[in-house]
Design a protein around this motif. Structure first.
Motif, short mmCIF file in Angstrom:
data_model
loop_
_atom_site.label_atom_id
_atom_site.label_comp_id
_atom_site.label_asym_id
_atom_site.label_seq_id
_atom_site.Cartn_x
_atom_site.Cartn_y
_atom_site.Cartn_z
N GLU A 74 0.85 -1.19 0.00
CA GLU A 74 0.00 0.00 0.00
C GLU A 74 0.88 1.24 0.00
OE1 GLU A 74 -2.56 2.84 2.88
OE2 GLU A 74 -2.02 0.85 3.63
N VAL A 75 0.67 2.12 -0.95
CA VAL A 75 1.49 3.33 -1.04
C VAL A 75 0.62 4.56 -0.83
CG1 VAL A 75 3.22 2.27 -2.54
CG2 VAL A 75 1.28 3.48 -3.55
N ALA A 76 1.21 5.59 -0.25
CA ALA A 76 0.50 6.83 0.03
C ALA A 76 0.08 7.50 -1.27
CB ALA A 76 1.38 7.76 0.86
N SER A 77 -0.95 8.35 -1.18
CA SER A 77 -1.47 9.03 -2.37
C SER A 77 -0.44 9.95 -3.01
CB SER A 77 -2.72 9.82 -2.02
OG SER A 77 -2.45 10.80 -1.03
N GLU A 78 0.58 10.38 -2.23
CA GLU A 78 1.61 11.26 -2.77
C GLU A 78 2.67 10.52 -3.57
OE1 GLU A 78 -0.19 13.08 0.85
OE2 GLU A 78 0.64 11.12 0.34
N VAL A 79 2.64 9.20 -3.56
CA VAL A 79 3.63 8.39 -4.28
C VAL A 79 3.20 8.23 -5.73
CG1 VAL A 79 4.64 6.10 -4.50
CG2 VAL A 79 4.41 7.14 -2.23
N PRO A 80 4.02 8.61 -6.71
CA PRO A 80 3.66 8.42 -8.13
C PRO A 80 3.48 6.95 -8.46
CG PRO A 80 5.51 9.95 -7.90
CD PRO A 80 5.31 9.31 -6.55
N VAL A 81 2.33 6.59 -9.00
CA VAL A 81 2.01 5.19 -9.22
C VAL A 81 2.96 4.54 -10.21
CG1 VAL A 81 0.32 5.66 -11.05
CG2 VAL A 81 0.12 3.57 -9.69
N LEU A 82 3.41 5.28 -11.23
CA LEU A 82 4.32 4.67 -12.21
C LEU A 82 5.66 4.30 -11.59
CD1 LEU A 82 3.57 6.79 -15.41
CD2 LEU A 82 2.99 4.40 -14.97
N GLU A 83 6.13 5.09 -10.63
CA GLU A 83 7.37 4.75 -9.95
C GLU A 83 7.19 3.50 -9.08
OE1 GLU A 83 9.26 7.98 -7.95
OE2 GLU A 83 8.90 9.40 -9.58
N ALA A 84 6.04 3.40 -8.42
CA ALA A 84 5.77 2.22 -7.61
C ALA A 84 5.66 0.97 -8.47
CB ALA A 84 4.49 2.43 -6.81
N ILE A 85 4.98 1.10 -9.62
CA ILE A 85 4.88 -0.04 -10.54
C ILE A 85 6.27 -0.44 -11.04
CG2 ILE A 85 4.07 -0.73 -12.84
CD1 ILE A 85 1.55 0.95 -12.32
N GLY A 86 7.07 0.56 -11.40
CA GLY A 86 8.42 0.27 -11.88
C GLY A 86 9.25 -0.49 -10.87
N LEU A 87 9.12 -0.12 -9.59
CA LEU A 87 9.87 -0.82 -8.55
C LEU A 87 9.39 -2.26 -8.39
CD1 LEU A 87 11.82 -0.93 -6.14
CD2 LEU A 87 9.95 -0.04 -4.71
N LEU A 88 8.08 -2.46 -8.28
CA LEU A 88 7.53 -3.79 -8.03
C LEU A 88 7.67 -4.71 -9.24
CD1 LEU A 88 4.32 -2.82 -6.05
CD2 LEU A 88 6.45 -3.75 -5.15
N ASP A 89 7.80 -4.12 -10.42
CA ASP A 89 7.90 -4.92 -11.64
C ASP A 89 9.35 -5.12 -12.09
OD1 ASP A 89 6.33 -6.41 -13.36
OD2 ASP A 89 6.26 -4.87 -14.90
N SER A 90 10.30 -4.68 -11.26
CA SER A 90 11.71 -4.78 -11.64
C SER A 90 12.29 -6.13 -11.21
CB SER A 90 12.51 -3.65 -10.98
OG SER A 90 12.51 -3.77 -9.58
N ASP A 91 13.38 -6.51 -11.86
CA ASP A 91 14.02 -7.79 -11.57
C ASP A 91 14.63 -7.84 -10.17
OD1 ASP A 91 13.36 -8.68 -14.08
OD2 ASP A 91 15.28 -8.07 -14.98
N GLY A 92 14.99 -6.68 -9.65
CA GLY A 92 15.65 -6.66 -8.34
C GLY A 92 14.70 -6.71 -7.16
N THR A 93 13.40 -6.77 -7.42
CA THR A 93 12.41 -6.79 -6.34
C THR A 93 11.87 -8.20 -6.18
OG1 THR A 93 11.79 -4.52 -6.83
CG2 THR A 93 10.26 -5.79 -5.50
N PRO A 94 11.75 -8.69 -4.93
CA PRO A 94 11.20 -10.03 -4.71
C PRO A 94 9.79 -10.15 -5.25
CG PRO A 94 12.19 -9.16 -2.70
CD PRO A 94 12.13 -8.02 -3.68
N GLY A 95 9.51 -11.27 -5.90
CA GLY A 95 8.16 -11.54 -6.36
C GLY A 95 7.83 -10.89 -7.68
N ALA A 96 6.58 -11.10 -8.11
CA ALA A 96 6.09 -10.56 -9.38
C ALA A 96 4.85 -9.73 -9.12
CB ALA A 96 5.77 -11.70 -10.34
N LEU A 97 4.73 -8.62 -9.82
CA LEU A 97 3.57 -7.76 -9.67
C LEU A 97 2.36 -8.42 -10.34
CD1 LEU A 97 2.32 -5.08 -8.77
CD2 LEU A 97 3.09 -4.08 -10.92
N ALA A 98 1.34 -8.75 -9.53
CA ALA A 98 0.17 -9.44 -10.05
C ALA A 98 -0.94 -8.48 -10.44
CB ALA A 98 -0.36 -10.43 -9.00
#
Length: 352
Positions: A74-98
């Motif tokens: 869960e990210v705060a409303s001030e967090v840009p969603v595209l940056e959050a998606i980029g982090l969770l969808d990156s190879d260096g992050t555990p798991g896969a963005l569902a």
């Protein structure tokens, strides 16, 4: 080893967003990871580094098969969603963005999209809110029971126009029980309605799943660049007309979201991204004709979504803002003399 999956939960209203994140985590037996609201004193990207570190603690790479847990982020409303998606969808992050789940408060949607507040980083809250809807795979509309049926219809239709491919639900539990997952074959970057409409050869190929006759999308194209002074006047008229159209049926309607590509005559050779939501408007330089194999657009290619739009009036208003025959023939040297009320663009070479 069981693959860890993550669900990103976003939304402009904090209490509703947290409530739904907890419901999703409880249904999946997942761990909740929260990104705190970025502070003005933090360096840019600090929240991103902190979230990445927290994710690795919550879902370590060496987690055994029987101990693997999914994550609800869960990210705060001030967090840009595209940056959050980029982090969770990156190879260096555990798991896969569902999934990216956006929680929309039905009673406050228009208020959120017409919020004229800006963060210290000069980012409009309204722009953050509309992008959360546009890049979601699932949109859950909540707090709708106190609204009339026509008002609920309008809200859901507006969401569907902003993101035609999202799975829309009025109850998160129904989505959890059905275990449906948005539209996985649609890349995240192609979800926003304005992008899909720009990529459509025919209006019929743009198909919001839920329609209300009051909500519509108009595509405006012109090979002529805008006269910046008249464009500014047209934007002001649109804002006034939007207010009047609510009560007295005047104006071109209430434009909620518009985006696309445009050119100003005074800034010849530069394509700008047109970015507008509610009361926020910006033109961002993208490239010059000399730096790309072909320009993104010759003149204007805009997608406008709103409530009670009068397409004929809207087109006449924008047509009046592009160059006339005489102005077009006068050429760039004369265009440079036009009054230009828009802020100067800072190019990459200038920043260097």
């Amino acid at each position: 080893m069981t693959e860890v999956k993550s669900v990103l939960v976003v939304g402009a209203c904090g209490p509703e967003r947290r409530e739904h994140a907890e419901a999703i985590a409880g249904a999946r037996g997942a761990a909740i990871v929260r990104s705190e609201r970025p502070r003005a004193a933090d360096r840019p990207g600090r929240w991103l580094d902190d979230l990445a570190a927290t994710l690795h603690v919550a879902a370590p790479e060496d987690c055994p098969h029987d101990g693997a847990r999914d994550l609800v982020v869960e990210v705060a409303s001030e967090v840009p969603v595209l940056e959050a998606i980029g982090l969770l969808d990156s190879d260096g992050t555990p798991g896969a963005l569902a999934d990216v789940v956006c929680v929309v408060d039905a009673g406050h949607l228009l208020e959120d999209l017409f919020d004229d507040d800006y963060l210290p980083e000069f980012v409009a809250r309204a722009l953050l809110a509309v992008r959360q809807i546009e890049f979601a795979t699932v949109v859950v509309v909540t707090n709708w029971s106190g609204l009339t049926a026509p008002d609920v219809s309008l809200v859901v239709s507006l969401v569907s126009h902003l993101n035609p491919t999202a799975h829309l639900e009025l109850d998160v539990q129904r989505w959890l029980d059905d275990d449906r997952r948005g539209a996985p074959n649609t890349p995240t970057g192609l979800r926003p309605g304005w992008i899909r409409r720009l990529n459509s050869d025919h209006p019929s190929s743009f198909s919001p799943r839920i329609r209300d006759e009051r909500v519509s999308t108009v595509r405006y194209e012109s090979v002529r660049p805008f006269h910046p002074g008249r464009l500014r006047a047209a934007l002001e008229e649109l804002e006034r007309g939007g207010r009047e159209s609510d009560g007295r049926g005047r104006g071109a309607g209430r434009v909620v979201r518009s985006a696309g590509f445009a050119r100003l005559a005074t800034r010849s050779g530069i394509t700008a991204q047109w970015e507008h939501v509610g009361r926020m408007f910006d033109l961002l330089p993208l490239e010059g004709d000399g730096t790309a194999e072909e320009p993104l657009c010759v003149g204007q290619d805009l997608i406008l979504t709103g409530i009670g739009l009068d397409e004929d009036r809207l087109r006449r208003l924008l047509d009046a803002a592009v160059l006339t025959d005489a102005e077009l023939l006068a050429g760039p040297r004369e265009w440079a003399r036009f009054h230009d009320p828009f802020p100067a663009w800072i190019h990459v070479r200038d920043r260097a």
